[in-house]
Every structure is written in structure tokens, then in C-alpha cells.
Design an enzyme around this catalytic site. Structure first.
Site, PDB file in Angstrom:
ATOM      1  N   HIS A 124      31.438  37.992  38.938  1.00 33.51           N
ATOM      2  CA  HIS A 124      32.866  38.200  39.168  1.00 33.51           C
ATOM      3  C   HIS A 124      33.137  39.611  39.698  1.00 33.51           C
ATOM      4  O   HIS A 124      33.742  39.782  40.768  1.00 33.51           O
ATOM      5  CB  HIS A 124      33.635  37.965  37.853  1.00 33.51           C
ATOM      6  CG  HIS A 124      35.114  38.146  37.956  1.00 33.51           C
ATOM      7  ND1 HIS A 124      35.978  37.097  38.150  1.00 33.51           N
ATOM      8  CD2 HIS A 124      35.884  39.258  37.894  1.00 33.51           C
ATOM      9  CE1 HIS A 124      37.223  37.552  38.200  1.00 33.51           C
ATOM     10  NE2 HIS A 124      37.196  38.868  38.044  1.00 33.51           N
ATOM     11  N   GLU A 125      32.684  40.619  38.962  1.00 35.47           N
ATOM     12  CA  GLU A 125      32.925  41.998  39.395  1.00 35.47           C
ATOM     13  C   GLU A 125      32.169  42.272  40.700  1.00 35.47           C
ATOM     14  O   GLU A 125      32.651  43.019  41.555  1.00 35.47           O
ATOM     15  CB  GLU A 125      32.507  42.996  38.310  1.00 35.47           C
ATOM     16  CG  GLU A 125      33.160  42.805  36.941  1.00 35.47           C
ATOM     17  CD  GLU A 125      34.690  42.758  36.956  1.00 35.47           C
ATOM     18  OE1 GLU A 125      35.303  43.347  37.872  1.00 35.47           O
ATOM     19  OE2 GLU A 125      35.280  42.109  36.063  1.00 35.47           O
ATOM     20  N   GLU A 159      41.338  38.885  43.669  1.00 32.95           N
ATOM     21  CA  GLU A 159      40.903  37.908  42.668  1.00 32.95           C
ATOM     22  C   GLU A 159      40.265  36.697  43.351  1.00 32.95           C
ATOM     23  O   GLU A 159      39.345  36.084  42.801  1.00 32.95           O
ATOM     24  CB  GLU A 159      42.108  37.496  41.814  1.00 32.95           C
ATOM     25  CG  GLU A 159      41.765  36.813  40.513  1.00 32.95           C
ATOM     26  CD  GLU A 159      41.087  37.717  39.475  1.00 32.95           C
ATOM     27  OE1 GLU A 159      41.013  38.948  39.683  1.00 32.95           O
ATOM     28  OE2 GLU A 159      40.598  37.164  38.471  1.00 32.95           O
TER      29      GLU A 159
END
Lengths: 501, 501
Positions: free
Chosen positions: A263-264, A293
Site C-alpha cells: 500500500h505505502e 489513494e
């Protein structure tokens, strides 16, 4: 170069330096600084923030920006910088300085009152501060809104330009109509998803090694990036040659750190790919919260939870943890990391339920700002909606309305970006598949074509193009939430072997 | 409070914040930042430096300082801040801005030319840049010097006020007279000091654990401090509640990291003990380079290499490394960590030879700045002195005149502080022993009385008192290098079982 823009450049460089210093202090506080340093450091951070404010809000910059707004000889990057700085300046100038200071003081107090109230499960202690906060948010939205615009739309505009209630209402209505029943059908079959094997003891040092490898595998460039540890994972950057992610390791939940890395990593790769001419300018970051996002969720969910992704990667994970995962087949691993479970806490939610958590917050914010929901009625309204949409009811406010920090910070209108990001990701994924054999890339362990596509269509533009324009140009059509519904429906129908309608 | 001082405070806070930001960027570059980030980050650091310059060098601050220099209602802390800022401002204003910029450019170029020249062992490549640098140093010293003052004295005054050639000449003469023969006698008996046991494999993870424990043991407060890794160990601080040290671990030289921990710990404890009213002001750091070095060397050598210190600590070290150290008795360990070996590299020198390395640099600097030693003659002069004082002759300039970075940075007059620090430490140690049973504290494993004494007599004053005053008040007499000579003579006569004269 336009003479005024040339002059503006020295101001931009000053702001960039001060903002980088503030970013570095934030990073340092989360990853390194000793516990008792915070009070004295806060004074310095306050000073740097004031200097940053003064670097933008002054007569010279104001006049330069006024003239530059009319200029017709700016490059697209320069025009974007002027547009962004004007928006920022106008937003600041519309609010009387005295009120803004009072708001900042309330904000500092509200977050600590909230933290205390959450710890003590005492909503009543938080309620008056929250009511004050909503008062300020409405007042400021009143200063900022265009004629005829609702207060909540003015707030939404701060986070995601162009995504007003007119766009969001049908989006969330569609989610409610399609995803709520899908989740109920899936949840009924959860008995066959036993995650206990992922709850064995996974040594943290080994997790760190694997996650470092994994970050590099998905494309995080350690020559231009750093990976550290913090309480909650996050991404930050000083410029496109210094992008930083953090992680948090849990010995008995190996998948947590893995999906944080992916995700990061998605956020970070976006920042690393912003064009050199934009970095260190106000147009240097990602286009919007939602677009950012979309990149992290695309990487985490569309790619990172797919069977194809794990075909080459799972054997590597097994090398690190042969005893823990020896008996777990690839197919079963992929099933487990996609288990959809109605739960109470947004930040721990799976891919299918996540957007429903956001939907609840959207509905409540709208009623708090534009409607007549009172702070007193909020906990009950929160719990009722969790029961209706997710089928679970919080037993206390700590796992209910007190769980998120956002409202105590005065952030209203931010939550929808989380859901929009997922929907953008699905739309982007659909478009990408027309150009690229995505699954084949994943199976071959070569994510470069995927990253190149994203860089070409989205990342390199930074904030030069607005989110909606980027989406249109990258996917060939305006925002269309149907792709997200289709993606979730297809994926979870197959995973849970549900009957198709 | 004095009205002008009140006004000055806002300027001081701005400077403190900008300097903290610069410190944090430095720290981050040495410990964390990714390799390819440096070029873009340098731009931001340049901007912050300019802002810091402007925060001090402006009409308002100049006038405030002028008036405050006459004020009679300042506290000692306020008076010190005014004195220090005036000195800084005057130094900056005496140099024409154009020349200062040219110097900064030369400085940036010179350090990289030096690094390259060192790598290639090519003094001729460095010589012209060094000659230019010496030209600037002499020119600037000419601007700054008081009437009748020599150029080198003006430089010395920048680093250690009051320690002119008149003080340093007899100090180094005494070292030459007493320590050179002492070293020769000791070195002749070195065959019985076999360090090979300390060259076994000491696992780095275990070293880290032990050194973390050791830092806490000597009094480094992890609630207000951080310990990290970097290429070369150093200490830095944001304020007295955030003091940071680094270390560097060598698998086959366990004592390196240990003495770095104690040395940097000595610096750090000084900074942690500066009074709260001084931190975040220009008077917030240690009194001078020499006084700072006295605290690190006192901790490292007077305490950290003593038998008494290791009585409670060595068993702990053995717990970490039972196989490597099992057969090495405490007495032998203490002998080995005190071995005096003439060598070529200053930064690797032991306690006895260290001051001789500094003496050579002092003599050469003096002749370069005030005398007629030319850059061309420098390598030969360097090598001759090493042979005369240490009995070893460099085989090339890389291990000779090119070893230190300082001259390429334009730092002339800084080296003597290293030797002075050792001499201050011995004088302080002598005074402390009148008040405290130091060895007993060490044997009991309780260093608090020692730290309290240092805090009370030295640390808490920050820069309010000048070094020479501090020394006088803490030890009851003016600088007296005889204590250092006596300390070294007694220690090494005993350690090497030499005949006393």
C-alpha cells in the site's frame, strides 16, 4: 521565462525548503525522536509554520499571483503552480486571522480531548469540543463556498475538486445497493476461511527482511527512498528523490506488514514518478487524496491480493517462513488474504467492506454539516448504520464513533476520498487491461510495464492536471463507479463461489 | 524584562527553529537519507541557511543588539545571548558578502577536490586549492583581528577564546618535552600487548545491544536522546531534550564502538545538562569546542579506560561475548584498551599519542598562517615531524598530510581544541577528585555523583560563562597543562612499568 514567474520562483524555493523542513520534523517525530523531545520541538515546528505562512501570505506574492493569473505565456507546470498557490492564498485570506488562530488552538485541544475520550470510552467528554469544531468547519466553509454551494460541498471541494454531493450521492447509493447484499452473502460462507495459520509466530527480523525485498520487488527505489518503522504506516516525501515509507510489524499477523508495504509502496512510487520539473514546487505531489489513494489501493488490492501476483512471490515468502506456511497452498493463501469480514474498525477492514465504512461516515458528515443531525444523536446514528450495512453493532463508542481522529482535527469531507480512491483504481485497472496483459506481467514477476503505464498516464503529471481530468485522459471516460462495483462483484462472487444473479 | 530583549526574543526563536531544521537535515543526511537525495536536498538546505543568515543580519537585529550591548538590566543568560549574537553578526559583517560567497563556493569545491586527491594520493591536485583557501583564511583573519593581533591568533580566537599562541606555545612545548620521550619508552615495550583477542569476530547485533546498555549506564537518557548509526560517530542536538549520538560498528574491533559510545556519550550528557532557560537560544550549547572535547575525553579516557570503570562493566561485556573474551582477564583487558602505539592516523590514535598528532598540526598551521611555510613544502614538513615526534614516517600523503578534511574546509586554528580538551579534562579530573571519591563511584557502578558534579560546575552554564572562566571556577585555578602531563606520565609509567625518573 515570464518575469513575474521568475520572481515568484524565489518565493517558491523558500516555501519548498520550509515545507520540507516541516515534513522532515514530522517524519522524525514518527520514526526517531525521543519521547520527551516533543514539547520543545513543537515550538520550533510552530516557528517554521509561521515562516511558511509568511512566505505565502504577503503583498509581493499576492500581487505576483494576481498578475500571473492573467498571464498567457506560462507553461502548464507554471500555470498549475500559480493556480494552486492562488487557491491556497485565497483560502487563507478568506478566514479572519483571529478566527484561524482560535481554530488552530481548538484543533490542538480537540485531538487530545478526543484521544482521552477514546481511551476512556467517554463520548460525552468529546461532544462539546466536536460541536465547537463543527461550528468552525461550517463557518469557514461559509467563507469559502461559491454562491449557492452547500457547506458540505465547499468542504468536499477542499479535498477532491469536482466531487460534490451530486457525484457522491449516486456513487454511495450504488455501493449500498450492490455491495451491502454481496457482503452479506459472502459473510455467510466465512466458516471455510480459517486464518489461524497466519496467526502463528512470524519472527519480526525475518518479516523486515522479506518486506524490504518485497518493496524493491514492486518497484520502490531504495536509492531514492527509505523504509523505516512507526506506530502507524505512512508515506511522506521531501521531493521525488527522497520518498519515505514506514511499516509496523506484528509477530502474529504476518499479512499486516506485507499489505502495508504494498500500500505505502503504491503511494511512494507515485511520488517517485512525479516529473523532475515539478518536484520542489507546489505542483510536485500527487493530484489529490483520492488519486493518491487510488495508487496505493491499486497496488495493494488489484495487484497485491491477486492470485497472479502471488504466483512468483509466495514461494519467496515460504522461503522465509517454511515452518509456518509449509502446509498452506498458494490457492488457500490467496483465499485467506481476501477474506471479507464485517467488522467495526475501518482501518482494519478488508477490501469488500472498506467502502461501507466510508459510506457511513459520508452519510453522517453530510447530515452534520448540511442537515440537522446533532452531535448528541451521533453515536446512535453511527451504531444503527453499522448494524444496517455491515450487520455488526458497536458495543461501545471506542469501537464506534470515537475510532477515527479526523473529525477532532476538523477534517470533514476527507473520508469520501478513501472510497473514491478504490473506485478510481478499478476504473484505471479496467483501462490498463486494454493496453497491457497485467496478469501476465504479475505472473512473470515483472511489474515494470505496469509502473510505466501509471507513470505515463498519471504519475508524471503531479498536480498539473486535476484528478477528474487525469482520470478522463487515462481511462477515456469520466468517473464511472460501475467498474468498481463490477470488479468487487466479480472478484468476490468467484472467491466465495456465490451464485451469480 | 528589558523591552529590547523581549523584541529580540522573536528573532532568536526564528533562528533557533531554522538552525534546528539545519541540524535535523544534517543528522538525517548522515543517518537516514537515501543516496540519491542529496543534490535536491542541498537546495533546500541552502535556502534554510539563507533564511538563517537573514534572520540575524538585518537592521532591526543590528539596532537591538547595539542598544542591548549597553543595557544594564540583563540576566547573565540574556547578556551571554547578546554577546554571542554580536560576535556572530560582527564576524559576518566584517567580511564583504561577495568575498564570503566566493569563500563558500571555494569551500564546497575544496572539500571535494581534497576527497578526490586523498583517494588518488595526489597532493599536487589539492595544493592550489589549499593555497587559495589559506589566502581567504588570512584575508578574513585580517578583517577580524584586533590591532596588533597575529592572523593565526585571530583564527584561534574563533574556536577557543583566550587561547592564543602565548598560551598554546608553552602548552605544546611541554607536551613535546615530556610526552615524546614517554611515548618512546612505552612503545619499546609494546611486544607484551597483544590485541589479537580483540580482533576476533564480535557479532554486530550483540555489539549494538551492549553499546545501548553502556550508553544508558554512563548516563545517556534515552527519553531525551537517540542513538543511531553513521559512517563516522558524532553528536548533535536539537535542544536539551533531544540529543543524538551515532556509532559505527566493526565486527573485528569490538573496542571501537565501545569508546565511541563513551566519547559521544560524554558530549551528549553535556548537552542534556544545559539549563532549560538556555536551550533553544544561542547560548544553549557547550562553552567551546575545547570544553566540549574535555567532556567527551574525560568520559572516554579518564573514566572509560580506567580499571575502576571496568570492574563492574567488564563482566557485562563478557556476558555478551563469552567465547571471545572468556580467557581474557580484566587486568589484561584494561592493559589492551590503553596500549600506546605510535601511528600515522590521528582519528585512530590512542590516548598518549593523540596530543602529538595535534601538536604537529598546530606547528604547521602556525607556520602556514603567520610564518613562511609554503604549501609546496607542507608534505615534507608533515612527514619530518611525524618521524621526529612519533617515530613513524608516512609512506604517502594519503596517510600523511591529506588525511584530515579540516584544512579543505578552511578550518585553521580548530585542531588545538582537540588537545586542549584533553588538558582541560585532566585539570577537571584533578579538581573533581578533591570533592569526590571518583574511583569508588566507578567501582560501585554509580556514575551519578560524577555527572552531578560536572552538571553543577560546567554543563548547566551552556555558553553563559566562557571556557577559561568555567575552568577557573570549576577547578580553582587558571588553565594549567601540568595536570595533563602528570596524568599521562603517571598512568603510562604504571601501565608500562617504566622506571620513574
Amino acid at each position: 521565462m515570464n518575469q513575474d514567474y521568475q520572481t515568484l520562483t524565489s518565493h517558491i524555493e523558500k516555501m519548498a525548503a520550509l515545507r520540507a523542513a516541516l515534513t522532515l520534523f514530522d517524519w522524525d517525530t514518527e520514526t526517531t525522536a525521543p519521547p520527551k523531545s516533543l514539547e520543545l520541538t513543537a515550538r520550533m515546528v510552530g516557528q517554521l509554520s509561521s515562516l511558511d505562512f509568511e512566505a505565502l501570505v504577503n503583498d509581493e506574492v499576492r500581487k505576483l499571483l494576481q498578475r500571473l493569473a492573467e498571464a498567457d505565456d506560462l507553461t502548464p507546470a507554471q500555470a498549475a503552480v500559480v493556480r494552486l498557490l492562488r487557491k491556497e492564498l485565497e483560502n487563507m485570506e478568506k478566514i479572519p486571522p483571529k478566527e484561524y488562530r482560535a481554530f488552530c488552538e481548538l484543533q490542538a485541544r480537540a485531538t487530545s480531548v478526543w484521544a482521552q475520550a477514546k481511551q476512556n470510552d467517554d463520548f460525552d467528554a468529546f461532544a462539546p469540543v466536536l460541536a465547537d469544531m463543527i461550528g468552525y468547519v461550517k463557518k469557514f466553509a461559509g467563507y469559502r463556498r461559491k454562491e449557492g454551494q452547500s457547506l458540505y460541498d465547499a468542504e468536499l471541494n477542499e479535498y477532491e475538486e469536482g466531487f460534490t454531493k451530486e457525484v457522491l450521492d449516486p456513487f454511495f447509493a450504488l455501493l449500498k445497493e450492490k455491495i451491502v447484499p454481496l457482503l452479506k452473502k459472502a459473510a455467510a460462507k466465512n466458516a471455510s476461511f480459517d486464518k489461524s495459520v497466519l496467526r502463528r509466530r512470524f519472527e519480526i527480523e525475518k518479516q523486515k527482511e522479506f518486506n524490504r525485498w518485497l518493496a524493491g520487488y514492486i518497484g520502490f527505489d531504495f536509492d531514492r527512498g527509505v523504509m523505516a518503522e512507526s506506530e502507524h504506516p505512512f508515506t511522506t516525501e521531501l521531493h521525488n528523490h527522497d520518498v519515505r515509507i514506514t511499516n509496523h510489524y506484528h509477530e502474529e499477523a504476518v499479512e499486516n506488514a506485507i499489505f502495508s508495504t504494498i500500500h505505502e509502496g503504491g503511494h511512494a512510487i507515485y511520488e517517485m514518478n512525479v516529473a523532475d520539473e515539478l518536484t520542489q514546487t507546489p505542483a510536485g505531489g500527487g493530484a489529490s487524496c483520492g488519486m493518491h489513494e487510488s495508487q496505493s489501493r491499486f497496488m495493494e488490492n488489484m495487484l497485491g491480493r491477486s492470485h497472479a501476483f502471488w504466483e512468483p512471490v509466495y514461494p519467496k515468502l515460504k522461503e522465509y517462513f517454511p515452518e509456518q506456511l509449509g502446509e498452506l497452498a498458494l490457492n488457500d493463501f490467496v483465499r485467506l488474504i481476501n477474506k471479507a469480514e464485517p467488522s467495526l474498525i475501518r482501518t482494519e477492514a478488508d477490501e469488500l467492506t472498506y467502502c461501507l465504512h466510508v459510506m457511513i461516515r459520508y452519510e453522517l458528515e453530510k447530515e452534520l454539516i448540511d442537515g440537522d443531525l446533532s452531535v448528541e444523536e451521533l453515536p446512535q446514528a453511527w451504531n444503527d448504520r453499522y448494524e444496517a450495512y455491515l450487520g455488526v453493532r458497536p458495543q461501545n463508542d471506542r469501537e464506534g464513533v470515537l475510532q477515527d481522529i479526523h473529525w477532532s482535527q476538523g477534517s470533514f469531507g476527507y473520508f469520501p476520498s478513501y472510497a473514491l480512491g478504490n473506485a478510481f483504481a478499478a476504473q484505471i485497472y479496467h483501462a490498463m487491461k486494454k493496453d497491457l496483459a497485467v496478469e501476465e506481467c504479475l505472473r512473470n514477476g515483472d511489474l515494470r510495464p505496469i509502473r510505466d503505464w501509471l507513470k505515463e498516464k498519471i504519475h508524471r503529471f503531479g498536480q498539473v492536471k486535476k484528478t477528474r481530468q487525469l482520470l478522463r485522459e487515462a481511462t477515456g471516460e469520466d468517473f464511472n463507479p460501475q467498474y468498481y462495483i463490477d470488479y468487487l462483484t466479480e472478484k468476490f462472487t468467484k472467491l466465495y463461489e456465490l451464485e451469480t444473479e
